[in-house]
Structure formats: C-alpha cells, structure tokens
Design a protein around this motif. Structure first.
Motif, mmCIF file in Angstrom:
data_model
loop_
_atom_site.group_PDB
_atom_site.id
_atom_site.type_symbol
_atom_site.label_atom_id
_atom_site.label_comp_id
_atom_site.label_asym_id
_atom_site.label_seq_id
_atom_site.Cartn_x
_atom_site.Cartn_y
_atom_site.Cartn_z
ATOM 1 N N GLU A 94 54.243 3.816 32.638
ATOM 2 C CA GLU A 94 55.311 3.348 33.534
ATOM 3 C C GLU A 94 56.686 3.927 33.224
ATOM 4 O OE1 GLU A 94 55.289 -0.947 33.776
ATOM 5 O OE2 GLU A 94 53.122 -0.996 33.454
ATOM 6 N N LYS A 95 56.857 4.413 31.987
ATOM 7 C CA LYS A 95 58.162 4.938 31.539
ATOM 8 C C LYS A 95 59.287 3.921 31.763
ATOM 9 C CE LYS A 95 56.396 8.878 30.354
ATOM 10 N NZ LYS A 95 56.016 9.059 28.945
ATOM 11 N N ASP A 96 58.965 2.670 31.511
ATOM 12 C CA ASP A 96 59.938 1.593 31.719
ATOM 13 C C ASP A 96 60.064 0.807 30.422
ATOM 14 O OD1 ASP A 96 61.451 -0.567 32.406
ATOM 15 O OD2 ASP A 96 60.243 -1.162 34.139
ATOM 16 N N GLU A 97 61.258 0.821 29.836
ATOM 17 C CA GLU A 97 61.479 0.158 28.535
ATOM 18 C C GLU A 97 61.271 -1.353 28.602
ATOM 19 O OE1 GLU A 97 64.764 1.028 25.921
ATOM 20 O OE2 GLU A 97 65.041 2.972 26.869
ATOM 21 N N PHE A 130 53.392 -24.548 3.317
ATOM 22 C CA PHE A 130 54.313 -23.498 3.745
ATOM 23 C C PHE A 130 53.576 -22.500 4.632
ATOM 24 C CE2 PHE A 130 52.799 -22.051 -0.459
ATOM 25 C CZ PHE A 130 52.313 -20.772 -0.157
ATOM 26 N N VAL A 131 54.341 -21.888 5.536
ATOM 27 C CA VAL A 131 53.816 -20.861 6.438
ATOM 28 C C VAL A 131 54.592 -19.572 6.195
ATOM 29 C CG1 VAL A 131 53.377 -20.203 8.844
ATOM 30 C CG2 VAL A 131 53.346 -22.626 8.191
ATOM 31 N N ARG A 132 53.860 -18.473 6.052
ATOM 32 C CA ARG A 132 54.487 -17.163 5.894
ATOM 33 C C ARG A 132 54.103 -16.292 7.092
ATOM 34 N NH1 ARG A 132 56.937 -19.890 3.154
ATOM 35 N NH2 ARG A 132 57.225 -19.868 0.888
ATOM 36 N N LEU A 133 55.108 -15.907 7.866
ATOM 37 C CA LEU A 133 54.909 -15.003 8.991
ATOM 38 C C LEU A 133 55.226 -13.588 8.527
ATOM 39 C CD1 LEU A 133 56.942 -17.025 11.675
ATOM 40 C CD2 LEU A 133 54.511 -17.251 11.123
ATOM 41 N N LEU A 134 54.330 -12.659 8.718
ATOM 42 C CA LEU A 134 54.587 -11.272 8.334
ATOM 43 C C LEU A 134 55.194 -10.540 9.520
ATOM 44 C CD1 LEU A 134 52.441 -12.311 6.253
ATOM 45 C CD2 LEU A 134 51.718 -9.926 6.049
ATOM 46 N N ASN A 135 56.390 -9.984 9.333
ATOM 47 C CA ASN A 135 56.976 -9.232 10.441
ATOM 48 C C ASN A 135 56.291 -7.870 10.560
ATOM 49 O OD1 ASN A 135 58.181 -7.519 8.547
ATOM 50 N ND2 ASN A 135 60.269 -8.151 9.013
ATOM 51 N N LEU A 136 56.726 -7.053 11.502
ATOM 52 C CA LEU A 136 56.066 -5.778 11.767
ATOM 53 C C LEU A 136 56.695 -4.644 10.976
ATOM 54 C CD1 LEU A 136 55.549 -5.755 15.653
ATOM 55 C CD2 LEU A 136 53.840 -6.220 13.890
ATOM 56 N N TYR A 137 55.865 -3.837 10.345
ATOM 57 C CA TYR A 137 56.341 -2.548 9.838
ATOM 58 C C TYR A 137 56.145 -1.536 10.967
ATOM 59 C CZ TYR A 137 51.332 -1.650 9.053
ATOM 60 O OH TYR A 137 49.983 -1.498 9.212
ATOM 61 N N ASN A 138 56.717 -0.351 10.795
ATOM 62 C CA ASN A 138 56.635 0.650 11.865
ATOM 63 C C ASN A 138 55.762 1.826 11.443
ATOM 64 O OD1 ASN A 138 56.944 2.263 14.056
ATOM 65 N ND2 ASN A 138 59.114 2.707 13.756
ATOM 66 N N PRO A 139 54.521 1.889 11.959
ATOM 67 C CA PRO A 139 53.672 3.029 11.632
ATOM 68 C C PRO A 139 54.012 4.275 12.453
ATOM 69 C CG PRO A 139 52.476 1.530 13.055
ATOM 70 C CD PRO A 139 53.829 0.912 12.812
ATOM 71 N N ALA A 146 59.601 2.815 19.609
ATOM 72 C CA ALA A 146 58.811 1.910 18.766
ATOM 73 C C ALA A 146 59.712 1.274 17.706
ATOM 74 C CB ALA A 146 57.659 2.659 18.108
ATOM 75 N N GLU A 147 60.567 2.089 17.111
ATOM 76 C CA GLU A 147 61.505 1.580 16.097
ATOM 77 C C GLU A 147 62.432 0.522 16.699
ATOM 78 O OE1 GLU A 147 63.561 1.789 12.220
ATOM 79 O OE2 GLU A 147 61.542 2.191 12.953
ATOM 80 N N LYS A 148 62.941 0.829 17.865
ATOM 81 C CA LYS A 148 63.854 -0.097 18.560
ATOM 82 C C LYS A 148 63.139 -1.417 18.874
ATOM 83 C CE LYS A 148 66.557 -0.071 22.862
ATOM 84 N NZ LYS A 148 66.894 0.749 24.048
ATOM 85 N N TRP A 149 61.909 -1.319 19.376
ATOM 86 C CA TRP A 149 61.107 -2.493 19.752
ATOM 87 C C TRP A 149 60.829 -3.359 18.534
ATOM 88 C CZ3 TRP A 149 56.618 -5.007 18.754
ATOM 89 C CH2 TRP A 149 56.044 -5.777 19.749
ATOM 90 N N ILE A 150 60.415 -2.710 17.439
ATOM 91 C CA ILE A 150 60.036 -3.450 16.232
ATOM 92 C C ILE A 150 61.253 -4.146 15.620
ATOM 93 C CG2 ILE A 150 59.294 -3.112 13.824
ATOM 94 C CD1 ILE A 150 57.247 -1.056 15.000
ATOM 95 N N LEU A 151 62.377 -3.458 15.574
ATOM 96 C CA LEU A 151 63.592 -4.085 15.039
ATOM 97 C C LEU A 151 64.000 -5.292 15.893
ATOM 98 C CD1 LEU A 151 65.699 -0.948 14.031
ATOM 99 C CD2 LEU A 151 64.706 -2.661 12.495
ATOM 100 N N SER A 152 63.851 -5.157 17.201
ATOM 101 C CA SER A 152 64.176 -6.266 18.099
ATOM 102 C C SER A 152 63.236 -7.445 17.857
ATOM 103 C CB SER A 152 64.065 -5.794 19.550
ATOM 104 O OG SER A 152 64.080 -6.893 20.437
#
Length: 212
Positions: A94-97, A130-139, A146-152
């Motif tokens: 789609e080329k739509d962010e 306790f609950v631990r949520l793992l955030n996303l690393y960027n492969p 992808a970097e922008k999306w993951i940081l957001s």
C-alpha cells in the motif's frame, strides 16, 4: 514451596532461533530466578510461533491458562513482532505509513487488555506478583520505517508500566548495535547469546513485589 512462572507469547517465548536443544530466554530466566531467590520455580509456557497480540490476548480466556495465571507470581509476555512483520508486508503493497500507526495502536490496546485481564484474574487480594513486558528490538535496522515504528510502539508500551507489578524490559537497547552478534541465521530471532542477553535484562528488572 515453588514459585510459579507463566510465560505467554510468540516465537520469542518459544525460543525460536536458539538452536537444537538450546533454551530460549524463558528457561534461562527461570534458572536465574531460582539462583537469585533461592527457591524452586515451576514453569508453564503458553506460546506459539506466529501469534499476533490479538491471539495472545484471546489465550487469556482459556480456563487452564487463567488457572496458571492465577497461581503465577512471575509472568512474562512477548508479542507484536508478528504484527510488525504483517505491517511491513502491508506497507510493501500500500505504501501507506498509516499501516504502522494502526498496528502500533492495535498492539498497545491488546497489551492493555491483557494486563486488565491479568489484574482481574489475580484480584485485589493478590498483590504478590509481577508482569514483565518485553518491548521490541529491531531486526531490520536498515529499514527506516521499521525503526520509526518500533520506537513509537516501545514508547507507547512504556505507558503501561505500573509500579510495582508491571515493568517493560528494554530488549531494544540490548540488541541495538549488536544485531550481528545476537541474531540467529534467520536475522529475525535471537540466537543463544541473544536469548541470554534477554534473560539477563529480565533478571536486572528485579522481582518486586515477590521478593525485594
């Protein structure tokens, strides 16, 4: 008496990429927890490769999983990696962010709903967990979006932290700049060193309020 650990999630919780007979982060973290709190830890894992956050959320309606969560003092959740991969595919078409924004918002809503369900399952009379949520690393560090999306997404996930029960474990910073060292041959999942680094990061987040 054993402490109960329940791990929920996708291929990261399964341990994909670690190699044959090698543990992912879950078993490594269990062993570190046992060493730190000097107590046996029983483990229940509910995870499957390819699950998206909506599917992980729906698992919390299954009676047996709810029973395990009710008993659990330690809970880890991984998710949203597959939502990201789907977004990348959709973007190619789609080329739509906006596909990234929608996925990020969707993931955050699902995580929020998971935490609410866990809180309801635990009840007000059960503060020792306790609950631990793992955030996303960027492969995909070479893909700017992808970097922008993951940081957001990671920024939104941090808003779900709630002391002392819920902490976000920053796997993004663990992998940043160490992708070649920590990723497996598929360049998406961690290898043994990557899973060990995740387990150490979990360990560093502490065990409050179960053990200070």
């Amino acid at each position: 008496m054993a402490l109960h650990y329940t791990a929920l999630g996708d291929s990261l919780t399964v341990g994909v990429g670690a190699g044959l007979f090698e543990p992912g982060f879950v078993l490594r973290y269990k062993r570190k927890m046992e060493a730190d709190i000097k107590q046996h830890v029983s483990l229940a894992v509910f995870a499957k490769s390819g699950l998206k956050t909506a599917e992980i959320l729906s698992m919390l309606d299954q009676p047996f999983i709810r029973d395990q969560l009710e008993k659990a003092e330690a809970i880890t959740i991984t998710g949203c990696g597959n939502d990201l991969l789907q977004s990348l595919d959709d973007y190619e078409q789609e080329k739509d962010e906006h596909v990234f924004l929608e996925a990020s918002s969707h993931c955050q809503e699902n995580y929020s709903a998971m935490l609410k369900k866990i809180k309801d399952i635990k009840g007000e009379e059960n503060p020792r967990y306790f609950v631990r949520l793992l955030n996303l690393y960027n492969p995909f560090p070479e893909i700017e979006l992808a970097e922008k999306w993951i940081l957001s997404f990671n920024s939104h996930l941090r808003q779900l932290e709630s002391a002392p029960h819920i902490k976000v474990v920053d796997t993004y910073s663990v992998f940043k700049g160490h992708e070649e060292e920590y990723l497996s041959f598929d360049n998406v999942h961690p290898n043994c060193r990557g899973y060990e680094a995740i387990a150490e990061k979990l360990r560093a987040s502490g065990y409050e309020p179960v053990k200070s």
